[in-house]
Design a protein around this motif. Structure first.
Motif, PDB file in Angstrom:
ATOM      1  N   GLY A   1       0.896   1.116  -5.285  1.00 29.81           N
ATOM      2  CA  GLY A   1       0.477  -0.061  -4.539  1.00 29.81           C
ATOM      3  C   GLY A   1       1.057  -0.176  -3.145  1.00 29.81           C
ATOM      4  N   LEU A   2       1.323   0.920  -2.472  1.00 29.01           N
ATOM      5  CA  LEU A   2       1.875   0.818  -1.119  1.00 29.01           C
ATOM      6  C   LEU A   2       0.830   0.351  -0.113  1.00 29.01           C
ATOM      7  N   ASN A   3      -0.384   0.873  -0.221  1.00 32.72           N
ATOM      8  CA  ASN A   3      -1.457   0.503   0.703  1.00 32.72           C
ATOM      9  C   ASN A   3      -1.041   0.646   2.165  1.00 32.72           C
ATOM     10  N   GLY A   4      -0.446   1.747   2.493  1.00 32.13           N
ATOM     11  CA  GLY A   4      -0.082   2.038   3.883  1.00 32.13           C
ATOM     12  C   GLY A   4       1.270   1.525   4.307  1.00 32.13           C
ATOM     13  N   ARG A   5       1.946   0.763   3.466  1.00 32.72           N
ATOM     14  CA  ARG A   5       3.258   0.244   3.839  1.00 32.72           C
ATOM     15  C   ARG A   5       4.308   1.351   3.780  1.00 32.72           C
ATOM     16  N   VAL A   6       5.245   1.320   4.706  1.00 33.58           N
ATOM     17  CA  VAL A   6       6.338   2.287   4.762  1.00 33.58           C
ATOM     18  C   VAL A   6       7.571   1.644   4.149  1.00 33.58           C
ATOM     19  N   VAL A   7       8.102   2.280   3.124  1.00 33.77           N
ATOM     20  CA  VAL A   7       9.258   1.734   2.414  1.00 33.77           C
ATOM     21  C   VAL A   7      10.323   2.801   2.266  1.00 33.77           C
ATOM     22  N   GLU A   8      11.488   2.378   1.821  1.00 32.91           N
ATOM     23  CA  GLU A   8      12.571   3.305   1.515  1.00 32.91           C
ATOM     24  C   GLU A   8      12.638   3.366  -0.009  1.00 32.91           C
ATOM     25  N   PRO A   9      12.034   4.424  -0.619  1.00 30.85           N
ATOM     26  CA  PRO A   9      11.843   4.424  -2.076  1.00 30.85           C
ATOM     27  C   PRO A   9      13.133   4.281  -2.871  1.00 30.85           C
ATOM     28  N   ALA A  10      14.150   5.087  -2.552  1.00 26.50           N
ATOM     29  CA  ALA A  10      15.371   5.036  -3.351  1.00 26.50           C
ATOM     30  C   ALA A  10      16.015   3.661  -3.291  1.00 26.50           C
ATOM     31  N   GLY A  11      15.958   3.011  -2.102  1.00 31.99           N
ATOM     32  CA  GLY A  11      16.535   1.682  -1.971  1.00 31.99           C
ATOM     33  C   GLY A  11      15.821   0.657  -2.832  1.00 31.99           C
ATOM     34  N   LEU A  12      14.494   0.776  -2.922  1.00 29.87           N
ATOM     35  CA  LEU A  12      13.741  -0.143  -3.768  1.00 29.87           C
ATOM     36  C   LEU A  12      14.050   0.076  -5.246  1.00 29.87           C
ATOM     37  N   LEU A  13      14.093   1.336  -5.657  1.00 32.44           N
ATOM     38  CA  LEU A  13      14.262   1.638  -7.082  1.00 32.44           C
ATOM     39  C   LEU A  13      15.664   1.319  -7.593  1.00 32.44           C
ATOM     40  N   ILE A  14      16.647   1.318  -6.708  1.00 33.02           N
ATOM     41  CA  ILE A  14      18.016   1.071  -7.157  1.00 33.02           C
ATOM     42  C   ILE A  14      18.383  -0.415  -7.091  1.00 33.02           C
TER      43      ILE A  14
END
Length: 567
Positions: free
Chosen positions: A468-481
């Motif tokens: 569900g990113l739909n083009g958004r740029v995220v920091e994956p490891a930061g979100l998952l932790i």
């Protein structure tokens, strides 16, 4: 009951036979290539023919008809025979052959061997009949061998022309015979000249002595005179010496009517029907042996260079991990079937994502069942089991396993949530929910309830949470932790029996390690024959949380026909 000791010799032999079974095609290919090259090489070589004449060398008794004793009776005579054979390879005999056959005018004889295949001829120089080129060519082409312990020699000559080879071999035999006769004649003439010289000298001395006696008698001396008596005795001695020389001369000349040594041609040289070179059969055998050696070396090098995982034994011995199952290399075409659940997005289902359900006793079903049992034991008393699916590197098929594991558990009546936790690649979302507008990113960033982002397949009962990113740029490891992920999984456990998280490759990101404290267990997928064992070991060493909860390894894209060769 204790386990039986492992027979290391049997394991070594088993491994060796395994290498042979796996690499026999490589060996066979190189053998075929080598034989083909050997055949081409043999075809490009000029054809050489050999013809031979046999000659018997006789000496004294044999020539005179005295056959009660052998032709040669002493080591000296045998040594003389072997020395005489060397005469055949002398320049004098070669010149005799060249002169008799007029080889200086024979273009076929002087043709350059290097140009024999294309028919080109070297220019012939007729100015010098006995040039070194002809003599050297004859000497290099002739061969002489003794037949057993007899006094028979085999004189052979090799050439591109079978007819010319026979003519020259016969020419050498005749030249050898003639050279012995010429040597005998020359010796006889020398002996006769010596005798004649000695007889003339004795005759001169005799005449001188006779004149001295006559002169003494004319001077009035008598034979009683001691001086005259001495002259008479001297004259008589000279007569006896002359007569002895004449008798010896006649006797020796009678003895030399027949030669002391001669050569008899037993069989004449004839044109050969088959070439002796190239030896095509021998060349092909050698080429085959070399090809087999090269194939064995190349196959061994391939085995040595192949550090990938190909068998359950390697999983346990090299990785120290449990083997959970093998997934075959599939070539099933996607059979798209749109489902219309309560939500606006749809689940795109295909045959590959449900192989564990359509054929539950095939490798996909058995592997999913093995993971199910191992995960239940690892989770202990937890009401819901969170399983992370990882790989060492990208492209090893972890999403395929995650989808089939989720489908298998859902087919058993379990409530299953498949989470696309790979916020970098989003492979599961693109494959199974290509039209999803919301997903995991909305849960973690905007704290949306799980019910607003999950897509339910009403037919199978499987729930999928897209990225569900739909083009958004995220920091994956930061979100998952973060706490949001912990809260999400806690809420998911209350309504599901199993939560399958498709995570990024360990070597590509730290995302899997970030959720290692939230998952109950992990399953690693590795492509059969692709990833080096050291890469897997290093990836797990950099993710100790995943390594501590790892159930085992699943081999993906396995060639089941070849798998037996590694067992």
């Amino acid at each position: 009951m204790p386990f039986a000791a492992v027979n290391t010799d049997a394991l070594v032999l088993e491994s060796l036979f395994g290498v042979i079974r796996r690499q026999w095609q490589t060996v066979l290919l190189l053998v075929a290539v080598s034989i083909g090259l050997g055949w081409i090489y043999a075809e490009l070589q000029p054809r050489l023919y050999r013809s031979a004449a046999t000659v018997m060398v006789r000496s004294g008794p044999a020539i005179k008809g005295d056959f009660e004793r052998p032709a040669t009776i002493t080591p000296e005579e045998e040594g003389l025979f072997l020395s005489q054979l060397e005469i055949i390879k002398s320049g004098d005999v070669a010149r005799r052959v060249a002169e008799k056959l007029t080889l200086a005018d024979d273009a076929e004889f002087l043709r350059d061997p290097a140009k024999a295949a294309d028919g080109k001829k070297s220019p012939v120089d007729n100015s010098d009949l006995m040039d070194d080129r002809i003599v050297q060519a004859l000497k290099s082409g002739v061969s002489v061998s003794r037949i057993g312990r007899t006094y028979v020699a085999n004189i052979a000559f090799t050439h591109r022309s079978p007819k010319l080879a026979a003519e020259i071999a016969q020419g050498f035999a005749e030249a050898f015979r003639d050279s012995l006769a010429a040597a005998h004649k020359q010796d006889t003439q020398a002996m006769a000249a010596w005798y004649e010289n000695e007889i003339n000298r004795a005759l001169t001395s005799e005449e001188a002595a006779a004149k001295a006696v006559k002169a003494a008698t004319a001077a009035g001396q008598t034979t009683d005179d001691s001086a005259v008596e001495a002259l008479v005795r001297q004259a008589r001695q000279q007569v006896r010496e002359r007569e002895a020389l004449q008798d010896a001369y006649l006797k020796d000349m009678e003895d030399r009517i027949l030669p002391t040594t001669d050569a008899v041609i037993l069989s004449e040289a004839k044109p050969a029907g088959q070439p002796i070179s190239p030896r095509k059969g021998f060349i092909l055998i050698v080429a085959g042996i070399l090809g087999a050696a090269l194939g064995a070396a190349w196959g061994g090098l391939r085995e040595f260079a192949d550090r990938s995982i190909r068998s359950p034994r390697q999983v346990s011995q090299q990785l120290g991990l449990r083997f959970l199952g093998s997934l075959p290399l599939t070539s099933v075409k996607r059979n798209v079937q749109q489902q219309t659940p309560d939500r606006t997005a749809s689940i795109q289902s295909d045959a590959q994502s449900r192989l564990s359900v359509t054929d539950p006793y095939a490798p996909f079903g058995e592997t999913a069942r093995s993971i199910h049992v191992a995960a239940r034991k690892a989770a202990g008393g937890n009401s819901a089991v969170v399983i992370g699916v990882v790989s060492a590197v990208k492209g090893e098929g972890k999403t395929l396993l995650a989808a089939n594991l989720a489908a298998h558990l859902a087919g058993q009546g379990r409530k299953v949530l498949l989470v696309d936790g790979d916020l970098r690649g989003q492979a599961a979302s693109r494959w199974l929910t290509p039209g999803a507008k919301t997903g995991l990113a909305d849960n973690l960033l905007e704290e949306k309830p799980l019910g607003e982002t999950v897509i339910l397949d009403q037919t199978s009962g499987l729930s999928i949470l897209p990225a569900g990113l739909n083009g958004r740029v995220v920091e994956p490891a930061g979100l998952l932790i973060g706490e949001a992920m912990e809260k999400l999984l806690r809420n998911a456990r209350t309504g599901h029996d199993f939560i399958i998280i498709d995570l990024p490759a360990l070597a590509a990101a730290a995302d899997a390690e970030a959720v290692s404290g939230l998952a109950d267990c992990f399953v690693m997928v590795t492509a059969w024959g692709r990833t080096d064992a050291t890469v897997i070991i290093e990836a797990l060493a950099n993710a100790p949380g995943v390594r501590a909860r790892l159930l085992g390894v699943v081999l993906n894209r396995v060639n089941l026909k070849k798998l037996a060769l590694y067992r």
